[in-house]
Write a protein that holds these residues in place. Structure first.
Motif, short mmCIF file in Angstrom:
data_model
loop_
_atom_site.label_atom_id
_atom_site.label_comp_id
_atom_site.label_asym_id
_atom_site.label_seq_id
_atom_site.Cartn_x
_atom_site.Cartn_y
_atom_site.Cartn_z
N GLU A 71 29.25 26.51 -29.52
CA GLU A 71 28.80 27.86 -29.85
C GLU A 71 28.94 28.15 -31.35
OE1 GLU A 71 29.85 27.70 -25.57
OE2 GLU A 71 30.88 27.08 -27.42
N ASP A 72 30.05 27.68 -31.96
CA ASP A 72 30.26 27.88 -33.39
C ASP A 72 29.16 27.21 -34.20
OD1 ASP A 72 32.61 29.28 -32.97
OD2 ASP A 72 33.90 27.51 -33.22
N ARG A 73 28.78 26.03 -33.78
CA ARG A 73 27.80 25.25 -34.53
C ARG A 73 26.44 25.95 -34.57
NH1 ARG A 73 29.89 19.59 -34.43
NH2 ARG A 73 31.82 19.65 -33.23
N ALA A 86 25.84 29.09 -33.84
CA ALA A 86 25.97 30.41 -34.45
C ALA A 86 25.87 30.31 -35.96
CB ALA A 86 27.29 31.05 -34.04
N ASN A 140 19.99 26.08 -27.95
CA ASN A 140 20.55 27.35 -28.40
C ASN A 140 20.28 27.64 -29.87
OD1 ASN A 140 22.24 28.71 -26.11
ND2 ASN A 140 22.72 26.53 -25.96
N THR A 165 33.43 24.62 -31.98
CA THR A 165 32.83 24.61 -30.64
C THR A 165 31.31 24.49 -30.77
OG1 THR A 165 32.53 27.00 -30.53
CG2 THR A 165 34.68 26.11 -29.81
N ASN A 184 22.15 30.09 -36.54
CA ASN A 184 21.41 31.27 -36.12
C ASN A 184 21.71 32.49 -36.99
OD1 ASN A 184 20.13 29.91 -34.03
ND2 ASN A 184 21.68 30.45 -32.52
N ARG A 186 13.49 29.75 -24.41
CA ARG A 186 14.59 30.51 -25.00
C ARG A 186 14.12 31.93 -25.32
NH1 ARG A 186 15.21 26.30 -29.87
NH2 ARG A 186 12.96 26.31 -29.54
N PHE A 208 22.78 21.18 -25.54
CA PHE A 208 23.23 22.54 -25.83
C PHE A 208 22.78 23.01 -27.20
CE2 PHE A 208 26.06 25.75 -27.46
CZ PHE A 208 26.30 26.57 -26.37
N VAL A 209 22.99 22.17 -28.22
CA VAL A 209 22.70 22.64 -29.58
C VAL A 209 21.22 22.87 -29.81
CG1 VAL A 209 24.82 21.79 -30.66
CG2 VAL A 209 22.84 20.26 -30.46
#
Length: 261
Positions: free
Chosen positions: A95-97, A99, A206, A93, A102, A141, A202-203
């Motif tokens: 979000e997975d990428r 995360a 974030n 996802t 990060n 951010r 998104f990427v």
């Protein structure tokens, strides 16, 4: 007055630490993110070129080029953490990428960069060319982690956050320019440069680090789709992005260093 005193003390400490650690700043980790994958094919181009059917799929192109970049970076930088968000046809996802990037552990003088690789599409079949995107500088951010924010205080944390945001923006633009330069040198006149651009993908919005998104070309353009189906052209793309990353690493490690709020 209290705020000013805290900032002056912090800047003095940072200057002293910077002098002591001069030349030690490094890009400790690089994450390459092949867009889409698995159930998400991304953009698909179906064409008839030279009397033959041709299909190009974004997720496959992104993985192919990213894997080449990954291997080249691993060979060039054996002492750095070279990461890839997927090495096969699966779908992490969004979000997975981010995360994955990060959550990379870094010490004060280390940094990480994030490069997402995609192919483009348009209803205009004539649209063609490559481009590199970075986060809109006006987007804000939360970059100072809660523990650090609590430690420095509610008045100071927003100032430090703004400083870090500005630094990441500057470095993202520099990374985008270096990659664009590598692509222009590698591809030449085979496809036009569409320049570097700002957007809130998104990427990149974030990822709490310098980050860019590369669009390699339009699968919806018959001429460019034929190029993207060529192994030689995919090598040119990967070499161009790789060269840009290497140039940025050299720039960062000799000219700049990360903030550490």
């Amino acid at each position: 007055a209290t705020t000013l005193a805290v900032l002056e003390k912090r800047f003095s400490q940072a200057e002293a630490e910077g002098a002591a650690k001069k030349g030690q700043f490094s890009i400790a980790a690089i994450l390459i993110d092949p867009g889409h994958g698995g159930k998400d094919s991304g953009a698909v181009g179906d064409h008839v070129v030279g009397g033959k059917k041709l299909r190009v799929v974004e997720k496959d192109l992104a993985l192919d080029v990213s894997a080449r970049i990954f291997r080249s970076l691993k060979e060039r930088f054996p002492d750095k953490r070279i990461l890839i968000s997927r090495d096969k046809d699966i779908y992490p996802t969004l979000e997975d990428r981010v995360a994955m990037a990060n959550q990379v552990s870094l010490v004060a003088e280390e940094a990480i960069i994030y490069v997402s690789v995609h192919a483009n599409a348009s209803f205009n079949k004539n649209a063609k060319g490559f481009e590199v995107w970075y986060l809109n500088p006006e987007y804000r951010r939360t970059l100072v982690d809660p523990a650090s924010a609590k430690k420095v205080g509610e008045d100071i944390a927003p100032i430090l956050n703004a400083m870090l945001e500005e630094e990441f923006t500057t470095e993202s633009i520099m990374l985008a320019r270096k990659i664009m330069g590598g692509l222009q040198a590698g591809i030449g006149s085979k496809s036009p440069s569409r320049g570097i651009r700002a957007e809130e993908w998104f990427v990149v919005r974030n990822a709490r680090m310098p980050s860019v998104l590369v669009e390699m070309g339009f699968v919806t353009n018959p001429e460019e789709a034929a190029l993207l189906a060529s192994d030689d052209y995919l090598k040119r793309l990967s070499d161009g992005i790789y060269t840009g990353i290497v140039d940025f690493v050299g720039y960062f490690e000799t000219m700049r260093g990360p903030s550490t709020p």
